[in-house]
Design a protein around this motif. Structure first.
Motif, PDB file in Angstrom:
ATOM      1  N   TRP A  73     -27.843  90.954   3.668  1.00 47.71           N
ATOM      2  CA  TRP A  73     -28.738  91.865   4.237  1.00 47.71           C
ATOM      3  C   TRP A  73     -29.722  91.145   4.928  1.00 47.71           C
ATOM      4  CZ3 TRP A  73     -28.866  91.492  -0.854  1.00 47.71           C
ATOM      5  CH2 TRP A  73     -29.835  91.449  -1.468  1.00 47.71           C
ATOM      6  N   ASN A  74     -30.552  91.926   5.564  1.00 48.83           N
ATOM      7  CA  ASN A  74     -31.643  91.193   6.500  1.00 48.83           C
ATOM      8  C   ASN A  74     -31.108  90.014   7.401  1.00 48.83           C
ATOM      9  OD1 ASN A  74     -33.532  93.031   5.534  1.00 48.83           O
ATOM     10  ND2 ASN A  74     -34.488  91.854   4.032  1.00 48.83           N
ATOM     11  N   ASP A  97     -35.740  97.469  -4.967  1.00 52.38           N
ATOM     12  CA  ASP A  97     -36.851  96.939  -4.442  1.00 52.38           C
ATOM     13  C   ASP A  97     -36.592  96.572  -2.981  1.00 52.38           C
ATOM     14  OD1 ASP A  97     -38.403  96.797  -6.776  1.00 52.38           O
ATOM     15  OD2 ASP A  97     -37.522  94.577  -6.983  1.00 52.38           O
ATOM     16  N   LEU A  98     -35.964  97.622  -2.111  1.00 51.35           N
ATOM     17  CA  LEU A  98     -35.863  97.490  -0.635  1.00 51.35           C
ATOM     18  C   LEU A  98     -36.881  98.587  -0.148  1.00 51.35           C
ATOM     19  CD1 LEU A  98     -31.946  97.873  -0.534  1.00 51.35           C
ATOM     20  CD2 LEU A  98     -33.440  95.967  -0.018  1.00 51.35           C
ATOM     21  N   GLU A  99     -37.247  98.243   0.943  1.00 53.03           N
ATOM     22  CA  GLU A  99     -38.081  99.045   1.906  1.00 53.03           C
ATOM     23  C   GLU A  99     -37.554 100.378   2.439  1.00 53.03           C
ATOM     24  OE1 GLU A  99     -40.289  96.850   4.834  1.00 53.03           O
ATOM     25  OE2 GLU A  99     -41.357  95.597   3.409  1.00 53.03           O
ATOM     26  N   GLU A 100     -38.088 101.385   2.718  1.00 51.58           N
ATOM     27  CA  GLU A 100     -37.581 102.558   3.358  1.00 51.58           C
ATOM     28  C   GLU A 100     -37.037 102.292   4.847  1.00 51.58           C
ATOM     29  OE1 GLU A 100     -38.053 107.401   3.432  1.00 51.58           O
ATOM     30  OE2 GLU A 100     -39.739 106.063   2.847  1.00 51.58           O
ATOM     31  N   ASN A 101     -35.976 101.909   4.951  1.00 48.82           N
ATOM     32  CA  ASN A 101     -35.358 101.543   6.250  1.00 48.82           C
ATOM     33  C   ASN A 101     -33.843 101.757   6.404  1.00 48.82           C
ATOM     34  OD1 ASN A 101     -35.303 100.373   8.830  1.00 48.82           O
ATOM     35  ND2 ASN A 101     -36.700  98.669   8.221  1.00 48.82           N
ATOM     36  N   PHE A 102     -33.279 101.415   7.509  1.00 48.09           N
ATOM     37  CA  PHE A 102     -31.691 101.375   7.805  1.00 48.09           C
ATOM     38  C   PHE A 102     -31.360  99.993   7.671  1.00 48.09           C
ATOM     39  CE2 PHE A 102     -27.835 101.490  10.214  1.00 48.09           C
ATOM     40  CZ  PHE A 102     -27.130 102.657   9.674  1.00 48.09           C
ATOM     41  N   TYR A 103     -30.221  99.740   6.776  1.00 48.97           N
ATOM     42  CA  TYR A 103     -29.819  98.802   6.395  1.00 48.97           C
ATOM     43  C   TYR A 103     -28.173  98.312   6.798  1.00 48.97           C
ATOM     44  CZ  TYR A 103     -33.942  97.690   3.629  1.00 48.97           C
ATOM     45  OH  TYR A 103     -35.189  97.521   3.396  1.00 48.97           O
ATOM     46  N   THR A 104     -28.056  97.206   7.325  1.00 43.94           N
ATOM     47  CA  THR A 104     -26.495  96.662   7.575  1.00 43.94           C
ATOM     48  C   THR A 104     -26.146  95.781   6.204  1.00 43.94           C
ATOM     49  OG1 THR A 104     -26.403  97.448   9.694  1.00 43.94           O
ATOM     50  CG2 THR A 104     -24.867  95.658   8.875  1.00 43.94           C
ATOM     51  N   ASP A 111     -13.195  82.755  -3.562  1.00 41.61           N
ATOM     52  CA  ASP A 111     -12.380  82.153  -4.407  1.00 41.61           C
ATOM     53  C   ASP A 111     -13.023  80.970  -5.265  1.00 41.61           C
ATOM     54  OD1 ASP A 111     -11.636  79.916  -2.864  1.00 41.61           O
ATOM     55  OD2 ASP A 111      -9.752  81.089  -2.380  1.00 41.61           O
ATOM     56  N   ASP A 112     -12.444  80.361  -6.362  1.00 37.81           N
ATOM     57  CA  ASP A 112     -12.889  79.238  -6.924  1.00 37.81           C
ATOM     58  C   ASP A 112     -12.955  77.915  -6.049  1.00 37.81           C
ATOM     59  OD1 ASP A 112     -13.681  80.497  -9.086  1.00 37.81           O
ATOM     60  OD2 ASP A 112     -11.658  80.575 -10.299  1.00 37.81           O
ATOM     61  N   ASP A 113     -12.179  77.877  -4.882  1.00 40.91           N
ATOM     62  CA  ASP A 113     -12.038  76.922  -3.960  1.00 40.91           C
ATOM     63  C   ASP A 113     -13.230  77.163  -2.953  1.00 40.91           C
ATOM     64  OD1 ASP A 113      -9.936  75.607  -5.521  1.00 40.91           O
ATOM     65  OD2 ASP A 113      -8.532  76.880  -4.395  1.00 40.91           O
ATOM     66  N   GLY A 114     -14.059  77.990  -2.950  1.00 37.41           N
ATOM     67  CA  GLY A 114     -14.950  78.183  -1.866  1.00 37.41           C
ATOM     68  C   GLY A 114     -14.470  78.749  -0.576  1.00 37.41           C
ATOM     69  N   HIS A 115     -13.193  79.216  -0.729  1.00 36.24           N
ATOM     70  CA  HIS A 115     -12.667  80.213   0.419  1.00 36.24           C
ATOM     71  C   HIS A 115     -13.482  81.370   0.702  1.00 36.24           C
ATOM     72  CE1 HIS A 115      -9.115  77.384  -0.501  1.00 36.24           C
ATOM     73  NE2 HIS A 115      -9.708  77.021   0.799  1.00 36.24           N
ATOM     74  N   ILE A 116     -13.675  81.742   1.962  1.00 31.17           N
ATOM     75  CA  ILE A 116     -14.524  82.842   2.157  1.00 31.17           C
ATOM     76  C   ILE A 116     -13.769  83.963   3.310  1.00 31.17           C
ATOM     77  CG2 ILE A 116     -16.597  83.777   3.016  1.00 31.17           C
ATOM     78  CD1 ILE A 116     -17.848  81.048   2.673  1.00 31.17           C
ATOM     79  N   SER A 117     -13.721  84.943   2.757  1.00 29.88           N
ATOM     80  CA  SER A 117     -13.007  86.025   3.576  1.00 29.88           C
ATOM     81  C   SER A 117     -13.722  86.564   4.878  1.00 29.88           C
ATOM     82  CB  SER A 117     -12.830  87.245   2.553  1.00 29.88           C
ATOM     83  OG  SER A 117     -14.044  88.103   2.667  1.00 29.88           O
ATOM     84  N   VAL A 118     -13.101  87.233   5.581  1.00 26.21           N
ATOM     85  CA  VAL A 118     -13.503  87.842   6.787  1.00 26.21           C
ATOM     86  C   VAL A 118     -14.576  88.919   6.071  1.00 26.21           C
ATOM     87  CG1 VAL A 118     -11.759  87.429   8.272  1.00 26.21           C
ATOM     88  CG2 VAL A 118     -11.891  89.478   6.876  1.00 26.21           C
ATOM     89  N   PRO A 119     -15.765  89.296   7.115  1.00 26.46           N
ATOM     90  CA  PRO A 119     -16.806  89.958   6.517  1.00 26.46           C
ATOM     91  C   PRO A 119     -16.219  91.482   6.819  1.00 26.46           C
ATOM     92  CG  PRO A 119     -17.397  89.265   8.707  1.00 26.46           C
ATOM     93  CD  PRO A 119     -16.001  88.485   8.267  1.00 26.46           C
ATOM     94  N   VAL A 120     -16.942  92.467   5.873  1.00 30.15           N
ATOM     95  CA  VAL A 120     -16.823  93.750   5.841  1.00 30.15           C
ATOM     96  C   VAL A 120     -18.239  94.311   5.991  1.00 30.15           C
ATOM     97  CG1 VAL A 120     -16.178  95.862   4.535  1.00 30.15           C
ATOM     98  CG2 VAL A 120     -14.538  93.889   4.546  1.00 30.15           C
ATOM     99  N   GLU A 121     -18.496  95.204   6.807  1.00 32.92           N
ATOM    100  CA  GLU A 121     -19.854  95.820   6.947  1.00 32.92           C
ATOM    101  C   GLU A 121     -19.985  97.176   6.537  1.00 32.92           C
ATOM    102  OE1 GLU A 121     -21.370  95.393  10.926  1.00 32.92           O
ATOM    103  OE2 GLU A 121     -21.476  93.120  11.062  1.00 32.92           O
ATOM    104  N   VAL A 122     -20.989  97.391   6.081  1.00 36.74           N
ATOM    105  CA  VAL A 122     -21.244  98.750   5.605  1.00 36.74           C
ATOM    106  C   VAL A 122     -22.726  98.990   5.855  1.00 36.74           C
ATOM    107  CG1 VAL A 122     -21.849  98.349   2.920  1.00 36.74           C
ATOM    108  CG2 VAL A 122     -21.105 100.609   3.728  1.00 36.74           C
ATOM    109  N   SER A 123     -23.210 100.336   6.187  1.00 39.34           N
ATOM    110  CA  SER A 123     -24.579 100.637   6.689  1.00 39.34           C
ATOM    111  C   SER A 123     -25.090 101.825   6.259  1.00 39.34           C
ATOM    112  CB  SER A 123     -24.739 100.517   8.103  1.00 39.34           C
ATOM    113  OG  SER A 123     -24.362  99.318   8.776  1.00 39.34           O
ATOM    114  N   GLY A 124     -26.426 102.032   6.078  1.00 37.41           N
ATOM    115  CA  GLY A 124     -27.041 103.416   5.628  1.00 37.41           C
ATOM    116  C   GLY A 124     -28.501 103.203   5.371  1.00 37.41           C
ATOM    117  N   GLY A 125     -29.214 104.242   5.486  1.00 39.00           N
ATOM    118  CA  GLY A 125     -30.442 104.429   4.988  1.00 39.00           C
ATOM    119  C   GLY A 125     -31.020 104.523   3.697  1.00 39.00           C
ATOM    120  N   VAL A 126     -31.978 103.459   3.398  1.00 37.10           N
ATOM    121  CA  VAL A 126     -32.509 103.577   2.053  1.00 37.10           C
ATOM    122  C   VAL A 126     -33.561 104.612   2.048  1.00 37.10           C
ATOM    123  CG1 VAL A 126     -33.688 102.206   0.259  1.00 37.10           C
ATOM    124  CG2 VAL A 126     -31.809 101.289   1.555  1.00 37.10           C
TER     125      VAL A 126
END
Length: 362
Positions: A73-74, A97-104, A111-126
Protein backbone atom coordinates in the motif's frame (compact mmCIF):
# COMPACT_ATOMS: atom_id res chain seq x y z
CA UNK A 1 4.44 -13.63 -67.16
CA UNK A 2 4.42 -16.44 -64.62
CA UNK A 3 8.18 -16.09 -64.19
CA UNK A 4 7.80 -12.42 -63.30
CA UNK A 5 5.15 -13.23 -60.61
CA UNK A 6 7.37 -15.93 -59.18
CA UNK A 7 10.33 -13.55 -59.01
CA UNK A 8 8.25 -10.91 -57.16
CA UNK A 9 6.95 -13.42 -54.55
CA UNK A 10 10.49 -14.73 -54.02
CA UNK A 11 11.78 -11.25 -53.27
CA UNK A 12 8.96 -10.53 -50.81
CA UNK A 13 9.62 -13.82 -48.97
CA UNK A 14 13.35 -13.05 -48.64
CA UNK A 15 12.60 -9.54 -47.27
CA UNK A 16 10.07 -10.93 -44.77
CA UNK A 17 12.43 -13.58 -43.42
CA UNK A 18 15.23 -11.04 -43.05
CA UNK A 19 12.95 -8.75 -41.04
CA UNK A 20 11.84 -11.58 -38.75
CA UNK A 21 15.43 -12.56 -38.02
CA UNK A 22 16.26 -8.96 -37.11
CA UNK A 23 13.20 -8.82 -34.80
CA UNK A 24 14.13 -12.08 -33.11
CA UNK A 25 17.61 -10.71 -32.55
CA UNK A 26 16.21 -7.51 -31.04
CA UNK A 27 13.99 -9.30 -28.43
CA UNK A 28 16.17 -12.37 -27.84
CA UNK A 29 17.57 -11.08 -24.52
CA UNK A 30 14.02 -10.71 -23.07
CA UNK A 31 12.75 -14.19 -23.85
CA UNK A 32 12.72 -16.79 -21.04
CA UNK A 33 13.47 -20.18 -22.64
CA UNK A 34 11.12 -22.17 -20.39
CA UNK A 35 8.43 -19.43 -20.03
CA UNK A 36 7.51 -17.12 -17.10
CA UNK A 37 6.06 -18.84 -13.98
CA UNK A 38 3.15 -17.04 -12.29
CA UNK A 39 1.88 -18.54 -9.00
CA UNK A 40 -1.89 -18.66 -8.58
CA UNK A 41 -3.29 -15.29 -7.51
CA UNK A 42 -5.58 -14.74 -4.52
CA UNK A 43 -9.33 -15.09 -5.09
CA UNK A 44 -12.30 -13.03 -3.89
CA UNK A 45 -10.26 -10.44 -2.00
CA UNK A 46 -12.22 -7.91 0.04
CA UNK A 47 -11.62 -5.01 2.40
CA UNK A 48 -13.11 -4.05 5.79
CA UNK A 49 -12.19 -1.17 8.09
CA UNK A 50 -11.66 -0.85 11.81
CA UNK A 51 -10.64 2.28 13.69
CA UNK A 52 -7.37 3.22 11.95
CA UNK A 53 -7.09 -0.38 10.80
CA UNK A 54 -7.73 -2.33 7.60
CA UNK A 55 -8.60 -6.00 7.39
CA UNK A 56 -8.07 -7.84 4.10
CA UNK A 57 -9.59 -11.26 3.45
CA UNK A 58 -9.21 -13.61 0.51
CA UNK A 59 -9.28 -17.22 -0.62
CA UNK A 60 -5.82 -18.71 -1.23
CA UNK A 61 -6.82 -20.44 -4.48
CA UNK A 62 -5.84 -23.91 -5.63
CA UNK A 63 -2.10 -23.45 -6.39
CA UNK A 64 -0.28 -25.70 -3.84
CA UNK A 65 3.08 -24.01 -4.52
CA UNK A 66 1.96 -20.69 -3.05
CA UNK A 67 3.43 -20.15 0.44
CA UNK A 68 2.70 -16.52 1.22
CA UNK A 69 1.20 -13.27 0.03
CA UNK A 70 2.76 -9.84 -0.01
CA UNK A 71 0.43 -6.88 0.55
CA UNK A 72 1.50 -3.44 -0.65
CA UNK A 73 0.00 0.00 0.00
CA UNK A 74 1.02 3.64 -0.17
CA UNK A 75 2.14 3.17 -3.77
CA UNK A 76 4.36 0.19 -2.85
CA UNK A 77 6.12 2.15 -0.10
CA UNK A 78 4.75 -0.15 2.63
CA UNK A 79 4.21 -3.89 2.62
CA UNK A 80 3.73 -6.95 4.83
CA UNK A 81 4.10 -10.68 4.17
CA UNK A 82 1.20 -12.96 5.09
CA UNK A 83 1.73 -16.76 5.42
CA UNK A 84 -0.64 -18.89 3.31
CA UNK A 85 -0.59 -22.49 4.60
CA UNK A 86 -1.77 -25.10 2.15
CA UNK A 87 -4.49 -26.29 4.55
CA UNK A 88 -5.93 -22.81 5.07
CA UNK A 89 -8.44 -21.83 2.39
CA UNK A 90 -9.40 -18.46 3.86
CA UNK A 91 -6.64 -15.98 4.70
CA UNK A 92 -6.83 -12.60 6.40
CA UNK A 93 -4.51 -9.94 7.68
CA UNK A 94 -4.99 -6.75 9.71
CA UNK A 95 -2.94 -3.65 9.01
CA UNK A 96 -2.82 -1.30 11.99
CA UNK A 97 -1.88 2.34 12.62
CA UNK A 98 -3.29 3.65 9.38
CA UNK A 99 -4.35 7.24 8.93
CA UNK A 100 -7.98 7.94 8.13
CA UNK A 101 -7.90 7.88 4.34
CA UNK A 102 -8.78 5.94 1.20
CA UNK A 103 -6.32 3.14 0.36
CA UNK A 104 -5.62 0.77 -2.51
CA UNK A 105 -3.99 -2.49 -1.40
CA UNK A 106 -2.13 -4.70 -3.90
CA UNK A 107 -1.87 -8.42 -3.11
CA UNK A 108 0.65 -10.72 -4.80
CA UNK A 109 1.34 -14.36 -3.98
CA UNK A 110 4.82 -15.94 -3.89
CA UNK A 111 6.20 -19.47 -3.94
CA UNK A 112 9.44 -20.79 -2.42
CA UNK A 113 11.32 -20.12 -5.66
CA UNK A 114 10.53 -16.44 -5.56
CA UNK A 115 8.00 -16.43 -8.37
CA UNK A 116 5.38 -13.67 -8.02
CA UNK A 117 1.77 -13.75 -9.17
CA UNK A 118 -0.11 -11.13 -11.08
CA UNK A 119 -1.46 -8.45 -8.69
CA UNK A 120 -4.95 -8.26 -7.21
CA UNK A 121 -6.17 -4.85 -6.05
CA UNK A 122 -8.71 -4.09 -3.33
CA UNK A 123 -9.64 -0.61 -2.12
CA UNK A 124 -11.54 1.05 0.71
CA UNK A 125 -11.70 3.89 3.19
CA UNK A 126 -10.14 3.45 6.63
CA UNK A 127 -12.23 4.96 9.44
CA UNK A 128 -10.56 7.17 12.04
CA UNK A 129 -11.09 9.91 14.59
CA UNK A 130 -13.00 12.13 12.18
CA UNK A 131 -15.56 9.40 11.70
CA UNK A 132 -15.65 8.62 15.43
CA UNK A 133 -16.26 12.27 16.31
CA UNK A 134 -19.30 12.25 14.01
CA UNK A 135 -20.99 9.48 16.03
CA UNK A 136 -23.72 10.48 18.48
CA UNK A 137 -24.91 8.54 21.48
CA UNK A 138 -28.41 7.18 21.39
CA UNK A 139 -30.81 9.78 22.78
CA UNK A 140 -31.95 8.88 26.28
CA UNK A 141 -34.32 10.38 28.83
CA UNK A 142 -33.46 9.35 32.42
CA UNK A 143 -36.10 9.86 35.13
CA UNK A 144 -36.07 9.26 38.90
CA UNK A 145 -39.05 7.27 40.22
CA UNK A 146 -40.77 7.69 43.60
CA UNK A 147 -38.84 4.69 44.97
CA UNK A 148 -35.56 6.35 43.81
CA UNK A 149 -34.96 3.82 41.07
CA UNK A 150 -34.02 5.25 37.67
CA UNK A 151 -35.94 4.66 34.45
CA UNK A 152 -34.18 5.44 31.17
CA UNK A 153 -36.15 5.63 27.93
CA UNK A 154 -34.33 5.54 24.59
CA UNK A 155 -35.39 6.73 21.17
CA UNK A 156 -36.26 3.75 18.93
CA UNK A 157 -33.52 2.73 16.49
CA UNK A 158 -34.30 2.75 12.78
CA UNK A 159 -33.97 -0.68 11.15
CA UNK A 160 -31.41 0.73 8.69
CA UNK A 161 -29.22 2.22 11.42
CA UNK A 162 -25.64 1.06 12.04
CA UNK A 163 -26.26 1.32 15.81
CA UNK A 164 -25.65 -2.03 17.53
CA UNK A 165 -25.84 -1.34 21.26
CA UNK A 166 -25.19 1.24 23.97
CA UNK A 167 -23.53 0.97 27.35
CA UNK A 168 -24.30 2.92 30.51
CA UNK A 169 -21.64 3.02 33.19
CA UNK A 170 -22.95 4.18 36.58
CA UNK A 171 -22.19 4.18 40.31
CA UNK A 172 -24.39 1.99 42.50
CA UNK A 173 -25.66 2.80 45.99
CA UNK A 174 -22.77 0.63 47.25
CA UNK A 175 -20.27 2.82 45.36
CA UNK A 176 -19.55 0.10 42.81
CA UNK A 177 -19.03 1.03 39.17
CA UNK A 178 -21.40 -1.03 37.04
CA UNK A 179 -22.10 -1.28 33.32
CA UNK A 180 -25.42 -2.15 31.72
CA UNK A 181 -25.76 -2.97 28.01
CA UNK A 182 -28.76 -1.84 25.97
CA UNK A 183 -29.23 -3.61 22.63
CA UNK A 184 -30.58 -1.60 19.73
CA UNK A 185 -34.01 -3.28 19.97
CA UNK A 186 -34.43 -2.33 23.66
CA UNK A 187 -36.11 1.03 24.31
CA UNK A 188 -36.12 1.29 28.11
CA UNK A 189 -34.33 0.00 31.20
CA UNK A 190 -34.76 0.24 34.97
CA UNK A 191 -31.78 0.68 37.30
CA UNK A 192 -32.81 0.00 40.90
CA UNK A 193 -29.45 0.57 42.59
CA UNK A 194 -28.41 3.91 41.06
CA UNK A 195 -26.66 6.30 43.43
CA UNK A 196 -28.71 9.48 43.12
CA UNK A 197 -26.60 12.61 42.79
CA UNK A 198 -23.89 10.82 40.81
CA UNK A 199 -23.35 11.05 37.05
CA UNK A 200 -23.33 8.25 34.50
CA UNK A 201 -21.38 7.69 31.29
CA UNK A 202 -22.80 6.49 28.02
CA UNK A 203 -21.16 5.13 24.88
CA UNK A 204 -22.71 3.69 21.72
CA UNK A 205 -21.40 1.00 19.35
CA UNK A 206 -21.86 1.27 15.59
CA UNK A 207 -21.16 -1.32 12.89
CA UNK A 208 -20.91 0.35 9.46
CA UNK A 209 -21.33 -1.91 6.46
CA UNK A 210 -17.66 -1.43 5.55
CA UNK A 211 -16.34 -2.25 9.05
CA UNK A 212 -15.06 -5.52 10.51
CA UNK A 213 -15.46 -4.35 14.11
CA UNK A 214 -17.69 -1.96 16.05
CA UNK A 215 -16.72 1.71 16.16
CA UNK A 216 -17.47 3.17 19.59
CA UNK A 217 -18.54 6.75 20.22
CA UNK A 218 -16.70 8.80 22.82
CA UNK A 219 -17.98 8.60 26.39
CA UNK A 220 -20.45 11.31 27.38
CA UNK A 221 -21.29 12.17 30.98
CA UNK A 222 -24.87 12.86 32.07
CA UNK A 223 -26.60 14.16 35.18
CA UNK A 224 -30.11 13.04 36.11
CA UNK A 225 -32.33 15.99 37.05
CA UNK A 226 -35.81 14.89 35.93
CA UNK A 227 -38.56 13.10 37.84
CA UNK A 228 -40.94 10.49 36.44
CA UNK A 229 -44.02 12.59 35.67
CA UNK A 230 -46.16 9.48 35.17
CA UNK A 231 -46.11 9.07 38.95
CA UNK A 232 -47.27 12.62 39.67
CA UNK A 233 -50.83 13.51 40.61
CA UNK A 234 -52.89 16.67 40.46
CA UNK A 235 -53.63 17.51 44.10
CA UNK A 236 -55.75 20.63 43.49
CA UNK A 237 -56.97 23.08 40.86
CA UNK A 238 -59.19 26.13 40.45
CA UNK A 239 -61.35 24.78 37.58
CA UNK A 240 -61.23 23.16 34.17
CA UNK A 241 -63.35 23.22 31.06
CA UNK A 242 -64.85 20.07 29.56
CA UNK A 243 -61.95 17.57 29.02
CA UNK A 244 -59.21 20.21 29.38
CA UNK A 245 -58.21 18.91 32.81
CA UNK A 246 -55.09 20.07 34.73
CA UNK A 247 -53.73 16.51 34.28
CA UNK A 248 -52.89 17.66 30.73
CA UNK A 249 -50.22 19.89 32.33
CA UNK A 250 -48.19 16.82 33.37
CA UNK A 251 -48.82 14.42 30.46
CA UNK A 252 -45.52 15.26 28.73
CA UNK A 253 -47.19 16.88 25.71
CA UNK A 254 -47.37 20.70 25.40
CA UNK A 255 -49.85 20.32 22.54
CA UNK A 256 -52.56 19.11 24.96
CA UNK A 257 -54.07 21.77 27.20
CA UNK A 258 -55.48 22.71 30.55
CA UNK A 259 -58.22 25.33 30.18
CA UNK A 260 -60.28 26.91 32.94
CA UNK A 261 -63.96 27.73 32.86
CA UNK A 262 -64.69 31.10 31.30
CA UNK A 263 -66.92 32.37 34.17
CA UNK A 264 -63.93 31.99 36.48
CA UNK A 265 -61.45 34.86 36.70
CA UNK A 266 -57.82 35.22 37.70
CA UNK A 267 -56.01 33.92 39.67
CA UNK A 268 -56.17 30.32 38.40
CA UNK A 269 -54.05 27.46 39.77
CA UNK A 270 -53.18 23.79 39.75
CA UNK A 271 -51.17 21.84 42.36
CA UNK A 272 -48.84 18.91 41.64
CA UNK A 273 -48.09 16.11 44.12
CA UNK A 274 -44.66 14.55 43.45
CA UNK A 275 -45.47 11.61 45.74
CA UNK A 276 -42.47 12.24 48.03
CA UNK A 277 -40.43 15.25 49.02
CA UNK A 278 -38.10 16.45 46.27
CA UNK A 279 -35.41 19.10 46.26
CA UNK A 280 -36.34 21.36 43.37
CA UNK A 281 -33.96 23.65 41.50
CA UNK A 282 -36.10 24.98 38.62
CA UNK A 283 -39.59 24.99 37.13
CA UNK A 284 -40.67 24.94 33.47
CA UNK A 285 -43.87 26.05 31.75
CA UNK A 286 -45.11 25.87 28.16
CA UNK A 287 -48.08 27.51 26.54
CA UNK A 288 -50.32 25.16 24.56
CA UNK A 289 -48.24 24.66 21.43
CA UNK A 290 -47.91 25.61 18.71
CA UNK A 291 -49.77 28.93 18.79
CA UNK A 292 -52.28 29.40 21.62
CA UNK A 293 -51.79 32.87 23.17
CA UNK A 294 -54.44 32.53 25.89
CA UNK A 295 -51.85 31.92 28.58
CA UNK A 296 -51.06 34.25 31.49
CA UNK A 297 -48.72 37.22 31.62
CA UNK A 298 -47.53 36.42 35.14
CA UNK A 299 -47.18 33.24 37.21
CA UNK A 300 -46.38 32.41 40.82
CA UNK A 301 -44.84 29.25 42.35
CA UNK A 302 -45.57 28.02 45.88
CA UNK A 303 -44.19 24.97 47.70
CA UNK A 304 -45.70 22.83 50.46
CA UNK A 305 -45.17 19.62 52.41
CA UNK A 306 -48.84 19.11 53.37
CA UNK A 307 -50.82 20.79 50.57
CA UNK A 308 -52.19 23.20 53.15
CA UNK A 309 -49.42 25.56 54.14
CA UNK A 310 -47.51 27.01 51.18
CA UNK A 311 -44.24 28.92 50.88
CA UNK A 312 -44.13 31.69 48.26
CA UNK A 313 -41.28 31.04 45.81
CA UNK A 314 -41.80 34.20 43.77
CA UNK A 315 -43.68 35.74 40.85
CA UNK A 316 -42.30 35.50 37.29
CA UNK A 317 -43.28 36.78 33.83
CA UNK A 318 -44.67 34.35 31.28
CA UNK A 319 -44.39 34.98 27.53
CA UNK A 320 -47.67 33.64 26.14
CA UNK A 321 -46.49 34.41 22.59
CA UNK A 322 -43.61 31.92 22.75
CA UNK A 323 -43.86 28.16 22.21
CA UNK A 324 -40.45 27.57 23.80
CA UNK A 325 -39.92 26.03 27.22
CA UNK A 326 -39.80 28.84 29.79
CA UNK A 327 -37.48 27.96 32.67
CA UNK A 328 -37.55 29.57 36.11
CA UNK A 329 -34.41 28.93 38.13
CA UNK A 330 -34.55 29.11 41.92
CA UNK A 331 -31.78 31.09 43.62
CA UNK A 332 -31.20 27.99 45.77
CA UNK A 333 -32.87 24.55 45.74
CA UNK A 334 -35.96 24.09 47.91
CA UNK A 335 -37.45 20.83 49.20
CA UNK A 336 -41.22 20.22 48.93
CA UNK A 337 -43.68 17.46 48.11
CA UNK A 338 -46.31 19.76 46.56
CA UNK A 339 -45.90 22.58 44.07
CA UNK A 340 -48.69 25.04 43.29
CA UNK A 341 -48.58 27.04 40.07
CA UNK A 342 -50.76 30.16 40.10
CA UNK A 343 -51.64 32.24 37.04
CA UNK A 344 -51.86 35.82 38.29
CA UNK A 345 -53.19 37.77 35.30
CA UNK A 346 -53.64 37.55 31.55
CA UNK A 347 -55.57 38.87 28.54
CA UNK A 348 -58.69 36.74 29.16
CA UNK A 349 -60.73 35.92 32.22
CA UNK A 350 -59.87 32.24 31.68
CA UNK A 351 -56.45 30.67 31.04
CA UNK A 352 -55.09 28.02 28.65
CA UNK A 353 -51.69 26.36 29.19
CA UNK A 354 -49.78 23.36 27.81
CA UNK A 355 -47.22 21.72 30.11
CA UNK A 356 -45.33 21.89 33.42
CA UNK A 357 -42.09 20.27 34.57
CA UNK A 358 -39.35 20.63 37.20
CA UNK A 359 -35.67 19.79 37.62
CA UNK A 360 -34.55 18.20 40.86
CA UNK A 361 -31.29 18.06 42.79
CA UNK A 362 -30.23 14.79 44.45
Amino acid sequence: MNNIKYLIWSCLWIISMTSCKKMDSTYKEYVVPSGIVYPGKVVEANFKSGLNEAQLNWNRGSDPKVTKARVYWNYYKDSIDVPMPIDQSNVSCTIKDLEENFYTFIIKTLDDDGHISVPVEVSGGVLGERFKSSLSNRTAAPKVNIDNSVSITFTPVNSTSDLVKSEIEYTSVNDQVKTVTIDSNVNSILIDDYKLGSTYKMRTYFMPETAFESIVSSDETYTITKLNKQEWKIAGYSSFYNTDTPAKMIDGNPATRWGTLSPHVYPHFFTVDFGVQRTLSSFSLWRQTPSNEEGPNEVQFLGSDDNINFVDLGNYPFNRQSSAEQIYQLAEPKTFRYLKVRQINGPKAYVVMGEFDVTAKF
